[in-house]
Design an enzyme around this catalytic site. Structure first.
Site, PDB file in Angstrom:
ATOM      1  N   HIS A 280      -9.544   0.965   4.698  1.00 35.08           N
ATOM      2  CA  HIS A 280      -8.405   1.101   5.339  1.00 35.08           C
ATOM      3  C   HIS A 280      -8.465   1.993   6.671  1.00 35.08           C
ATOM      4  O   HIS A 280      -9.347   2.782   6.504  1.00 35.08           O
ATOM      5  CB  HIS A 280      -7.193   1.660   4.299  1.00 35.08           C
TER       6      HIS A 280
ATOM      7  N   ASN B   4       1.016  -1.164   0.100  1.00 36.03           N
ATOM      8  CA  ASN B   4      -0.119  -0.022   0.042  1.00 36.03           C
ATOM      9  C   ASN B   4       0.860   1.265  -0.148  1.00 36.03           C
ATOM     10  O   ASN B   4       1.571   1.389   1.001  1.00 36.03           O
ATOM     11  CB  ASN B   4      -0.917   0.034   1.270  1.00 36.03           C
TER      12      ASN B   4
ATOM     13  N   SER C 231       3.331  -2.609  10.174  1.00 39.84           N
ATOM     14  CA  SER C 231       4.558  -2.536  10.396  1.00 39.84           C
ATOM     15  C   SER C 231       5.142  -4.111  10.198  1.00 39.84           C
ATOM     16  O   SER C 231       6.186  -4.258  10.618  1.00 39.84           O
ATOM     17  CB  SER C 231       5.073  -2.423  12.085  1.00 39.84           C
TER      18      SER C 231
ATOM     19  N   GLU D 233      -5.650  -5.605  10.191  1.00 38.61           N
ATOM     20  CA  GLU D 233      -4.810  -4.565  10.467  1.00 38.61           C
ATOM     21  C   GLU D 233      -5.121  -3.733  11.744  1.00 38.61           C
ATOM     22  O   GLU D 233      -5.748  -3.076  11.961  1.00 38.61           O
ATOM     23  CB  GLU D 233      -4.432  -3.431   9.471  1.00 38.61           C
TER      24      GLU D 233
ATOM     25  N   LYS E 202       0.141   4.326  -0.168  1.00 43.06           N
ATOM     26  CA  LYS E 202      -0.585   5.364   0.494  1.00 43.06           C
ATOM     27  C   LYS E 202      -0.266   6.439  -0.666  1.00 43.06           C
ATOM     28  O   LYS E 202      -0.202   6.759  -1.431  1.00 43.06           O
ATOM     29  CB  LYS E 202       0.056   5.468   1.985  1.00 43.06           C
TER      30      LYS E 202
ATOM     31  N   GLY F 205       1.942   1.765  10.940  1.00 45.31           N
ATOM     32  CA  GLY F 205       3.333   2.627  10.896  1.00 45.31           C
ATOM     33  C   GLY F 205       3.631   3.023  12.238  1.00 45.31           C
ATOM     34  O   GLY F 205       4.250   4.298  12.508  1.00 45.31           O
TER      35      GLY F 205
ATOM     36  N   GLU G 228      -6.938   4.174   7.712  1.00 43.69           N
ATOM     37  CA  GLU G 228      -6.894   5.614   7.651  1.00 43.69           C
ATOM     38  C   GLU G 228      -8.130   6.262   6.898  1.00 43.69           C
ATOM     39  O   GLU G 228      -8.418   7.407   7.166  1.00 43.69           O
ATOM     40  CB  GLU G 228      -5.708   6.081   6.614  1.00 43.69           C
TER      41      GLU G 228
HETATM   42  P1  PGA Z   1       2.622  -0.092   7.531  1.00 46.89           P
HETATM   43  O1  PGA Z   1       1.224   0.046   7.113  1.00 46.89           O
HETATM   44  O2  PGA Z   1       3.143  -1.238   6.950  1.00 46.89           O
HETATM   45  O3  PGA Z   1       3.493   0.988   7.317  1.00 46.89           O
HETATM   46  O4  PGA Z   1       2.428  -0.054   9.155  1.00 46.89           O
HETATM   47  C1  PGA Z   1       0.246  -0.787   6.669  1.00 46.89           C
HETATM   48  C2  PGA Z   1      -0.947  -0.280   6.037  1.00 46.89           C
HETATM   49  O5  PGA Z   1      -1.408   0.724   6.508  1.00 46.89           O
HETATM   50  O6  PGA Z   1      -1.496  -0.962   5.325  1.00 46.89           O
END
Ligand code: PGA
Length: 250
Positions: free
Chosen positions: A96, A10, A214, A168, A12, A174, A98
């Site tokens: 997601h 992803n 992560s 997730e 982003k 993150g 976010e």
């Molecule tokens: P990350 O994000 O691997 O940077 O923790 C995962 C995601 O948001 O899909």
């Protein structure tokens, strides 16, 4: 039927056009063996058409990170499922964390987007997961259960055959705090139980359940070794081709 294994990235809201193109080329070139796993990337809308056309027939699937649930209309700033499909995408990421927590998307709109994905021939990858306070209060399973029930409302057994779910935990996204393979496996097994309850054993068994939060080259193998972890959804570590390829081969 064997469950598929999918390693998804992803991007982003990162990358210039030039970086999007060079990363895509590097992924196509460097994918290597991948142990029979599938690779997919979720890219910003402006890059989708080009990345999808570069990746066509190269064993790299492409999706967008969000869309609206209507075919067309006066919805300034949004992309429709028809546009996502027309850009050459196979997948659409829906719900997601976010989108849920930065942009305030509720289960009702997430469910409408899942339905729209099917209506217009896209394969949804639905993200679920609990917040830190819910995790600390021991509510992870309850939150995932409620999200699955609400977000999949009206979706049929047949449609579920092309569904992918990504667990997730929001506290792991993150933050550098990855869920241990045991924590993740425990929630994945529970989600499979819920899916089996909703759609029957045969369907529950084949739905790929990805873990995200992560994921890095050094923790990917431990996660993938768990029975109910069928792939990974990778944010930060998917931005560089070499680390994403290392994860895909872990
Ligand atoms: P990350 O994000 O691997 O940077 O923790 C995962 C995601 O948001 O899909």
């Amino acid at each position: 039927m064997a469950r598929r294994t999918i390693i998804a990235g992803n991007w982003k809201m990162y990358k210039t056009h030039e970086e999007a193109v060079s990363t895509t080329l590097a992924l196509i070139d460097g994918k290597g063996g991948m142990k029979g796993r599938e690779m997919a990337i979720f890219v910003p809308a402006v890059f989708a058409r080009e990345v999808a056309s570069m990746s066509k027939g190269k064993g790299l699937d492409v999706g967008m990170q969000n869309m609206y649930n209507q075919k067309e209309g006066a919805f300034t700033g949004e992309n429709s499922p028809v546009m996502v499909k027309d850009a050459g995408c196979r997948y659409i990421l829906i719900g997601h964390s976010e989108r849920r927590h930065v942009f305030g998307e509720k289960d009702e709109i997430i469910n409408a987007k899942v339905r729209a994905a099917y209506e217009f021939g896209l394969e949804p990858m639905l993200c679920i997961g609990e917040l830190l306070e819910e995790y600390e209060a021991g509510k992870s399973k309850e939150v995932c259960r409620n999200q699955l029930i609400a977000d999949l409302r009206g979706i049929t057994v047949d449609q579920m055959k092309v569904m992918t779910i990504a667990y997730e935990p929001v506290w792991a996204i993150g933050t550098g705090k990855v869920a241990t393979p045991e924590i993740a496996q425990n929630i994945h097994a529970y989600c499979r139980e819920v899916l089996t309850e909703l759609y029957g054993k045969e369907t529950g068994e084949i739905i790929p359940l990805l873990y995200g939060g992560s994921v890095k080259p050094d923790n990917a193998a431990g996660l993938l070794s768990q029975t109910d972890i069928d792939g990974l959804l990778v944010g930060g570590a998917s931005l560089k081709a070499d680390s994403f390829i290392a994860i895909a081969n872990a």
